[in-house]
Design a protein around this motif. Sequence first.
Motif, PDB file in Angstrom:
ATOM      1  N   ALA A  46       0.866  -1.083   0.109  1.00  0.00           N
ATOM      2  CA  ALA A  46      -0.071   0.059  -0.038  1.00  0.00           C
ATOM      3  C   ALA A  46       0.888   1.209   0.111  1.00  0.00           C
ATOM      4  CB  ALA A  46      -0.949   0.067   1.387  1.00  0.00           C
ATOM      5  N   GLU A  47       1.893   1.194   0.691  1.00  0.00           N
ATOM      6  CA  GLU A  47       2.870   2.568   0.686  1.00  0.00           C
ATOM      7  C   GLU A  47       3.519   2.737  -0.447  1.00  0.00           C
ATOM      8  OE1 GLU A  47       5.745   2.363   4.037  1.00  0.00           O
ATOM      9  OE2 GLU A  47       4.350   1.285   5.416  1.00  0.00           O
ATOM     10  N   LYS A  48       4.083   1.562  -1.287  1.00  0.00           N
ATOM     11  CA  LYS A  48       4.597   1.636  -2.378  1.00  0.00           C
ATOM     12  C   LYS A  48       3.684   2.274  -3.692  1.00  0.00           C
ATOM     13  CE  LYS A  48       8.778   0.499  -1.264  1.00  0.00           C
ATOM     14  NZ  LYS A  48       9.974   1.457  -1.367  1.00  0.00           N
ATOM     15  N   ALA A  49       2.365   1.677  -3.389  1.00  0.00           N
ATOM     16  CA  ALA A  49       1.468   2.075  -4.483  1.00  0.00           C
ATOM     17  C   ALA A  49       0.967   3.538  -4.261  1.00  0.00           C
ATOM     18  CB  ALA A  49       0.042   1.365  -4.083  1.00  0.00           C
ATOM     19  N   ARG A  50       0.911   4.149  -3.056  1.00  0.00           N
ATOM     20  CA  ARG A  50       0.591   5.625  -2.908  1.00  0.00           C
ATOM     21  C   ARG A  50       1.804   6.434  -3.526  1.00  0.00           C
ATOM     22  NH1 ARG A  50      -2.699   8.221   0.027  1.00  0.00           N
ATOM     23  NH2 ARG A  50      -3.735   6.252   1.059  1.00  0.00           N
ATOM     24  N   GLU A  51       3.168   5.792  -2.966  1.00  0.00           N
ATOM     25  CA  GLU A  51       4.317   6.514  -3.551  1.00  0.00           C
ATOM     26  C   GLU A  51       4.165   6.456  -5.368  1.00  0.00           C
ATOM     27  OE1 GLU A  51       8.869   5.122  -4.007  1.00  0.00           O
ATOM     28  OE2 GLU A  51       8.025   5.062  -1.966  1.00  0.00           O
ATOM     29  N   LEU A  52       4.030   5.350  -5.849  1.00  0.00           N
ATOM     30  CA  LEU A  52       3.982   5.659  -7.340  1.00  0.00           C
ATOM     31  C   LEU A  52       3.070   6.479  -7.724  1.00  0.00           C
ATOM     32  CD1 LEU A  52       3.974   1.657  -7.879  1.00  0.00           C
ATOM     33  CD2 LEU A  52       5.822   3.235  -8.745  1.00  0.00           C
ATOM     34  N   ILE A  53       1.646   6.277  -7.119  1.00  0.00           N
ATOM     35  CA  ILE A  53       0.554   7.430  -7.768  1.00  0.00           C
ATOM     36  C   ILE A  53       0.858   8.821  -7.452  1.00  0.00           C
ATOM     37  CG2 ILE A  53      -1.830   7.788  -7.700  1.00  0.00           C
ATOM     38  CD1 ILE A  53      -2.009   4.604  -7.152  1.00  0.00           C
ATOM     39  N   SER A  54       1.118   9.097  -6.071  1.00  0.00           N
ATOM     40  CA  SER A  54       1.287  10.492  -5.544  1.00  0.00           C
ATOM     41  C   SER A  54       2.360  11.116  -5.895  1.00  0.00           C
ATOM     42  CB  SER A  54       1.138  10.557  -3.906  1.00  0.00           C
ATOM     43  OG  SER A  54      -0.126   9.970  -3.739  1.00  0.00           O
TER      44      SER A  54
END
Length: 442
Positions: free
Chosen positions: A96-104
Amino acid sequence: MLKTTHAAAQRPRAGRWLAAAAGLALGLSAALPARAQDTIKIGILHSLSGTMAISETTLKDVMLMLIDEQNKKGGLLGKKLEAVVVDPASNWPLFAEKARELISKDKVAVVFGCWTSVSRKSVLPVFKELNNILFYPVQYEGEESERNVFYTGAAPNQQAIPAVDYLMKEEKVKRWVLEGTDYVYPRTTNKILEAYLKLKGVKDEDMMINYTPFGFSDWQTEVSKIKTFGSSGKKTAVVSTINGDANVPFYKELGNQGIKATDIPVVAFSVGEEELAGLDTKPLVGHLAAWNYFESIKTPANEKFIKQWHAFTNDPKRTTNDPMEAHYIGFHLWVKAVEKVKSTDPDKVIDALPGIETPNLTGGIAKVLPNHHITKPVFIGEIRADGQFNVVYPDNPKKAPLVPGDAWSDYLPGSKDLEADWVTLKCGNYNTVTKKCLGSSS
């Protein structure tokens, strides 16, 4: 643009199997720096270390190959594609943290990633909150349809149910061991299979269900239980939802205890060519796997794909597998949708994807359905001594019927009345009895 990660695809097979530790260092940055306005960024969210690296590293590599190929065609919308690779390290909250980093932070237009259902469940709130798109390439338990997710792997009706039907019909199986890793995919899939088997007249005493942790290695006792359960005189089979590197010692122990496919066949849903590449497969000959693609299926498209893969990895022995084909399908579906709407805007792409079609690698067509699943063929394969599979079902793999993926199981009381339709109903879990959308669909 992909030079820094192309080397990761060339690692020796043994290194990938032991821990894929090198994948972390090699996969953290997938592209040379480029100005954002000059590129379209694509997120790659796969474990390059930890228990799932054995399966996920190759999915990162195939995405790099597909992006490289598209760039050689001139990119997309007049821009180059740029891969942004992160390593969630088989750590479910970290997904979840890495997904947020990719998107944001990285501003990716789309993400291709996850393997386990627990990792997918971890990232769902992020994709909904930030309104991005996830292409999920692995067979899973169903019971979900999210607007921001496109499921290019198999639902249970495209893998688990046909596998059980095959064992009943062709192997005359009467007793069932449901052996899985302890998380949501095996537990939900086995709940569906238990209900289906009971519907077919199988009694409780003829089913044994067992779960072990991720990375489990001490299989001697568990395999002994399977052997004892199968000694009743009734034909017994194992339905395996074991995931990750636990498969290596599991299959070794089957060989150690002399469990042959002729005695107790094992059908696996998460073991393919990549997982078998590091094993002595001779004792496993005849055991089964149910997938929607096998490397051994000969079609012009598959032969071209395999040749391209060998050239990209600089390894003529590097295998292909089902989740790789799912990424191949998903990537081409996304490209077609972007070209159709002339934009990478998630809302426009999401609305455009249902109805879009692209050829799969085995002679059929993958079509995006209103429930965000796709049409897929179903294959049952027997393990060969060389780690490949002989397709035993259907008789002609090139003419396998296409099965539409069901988001909700017909065999669970809480699911049989639900329908997913993001085109007309705009809902992932519409109750056909109450005529209401239940809201959150997972």
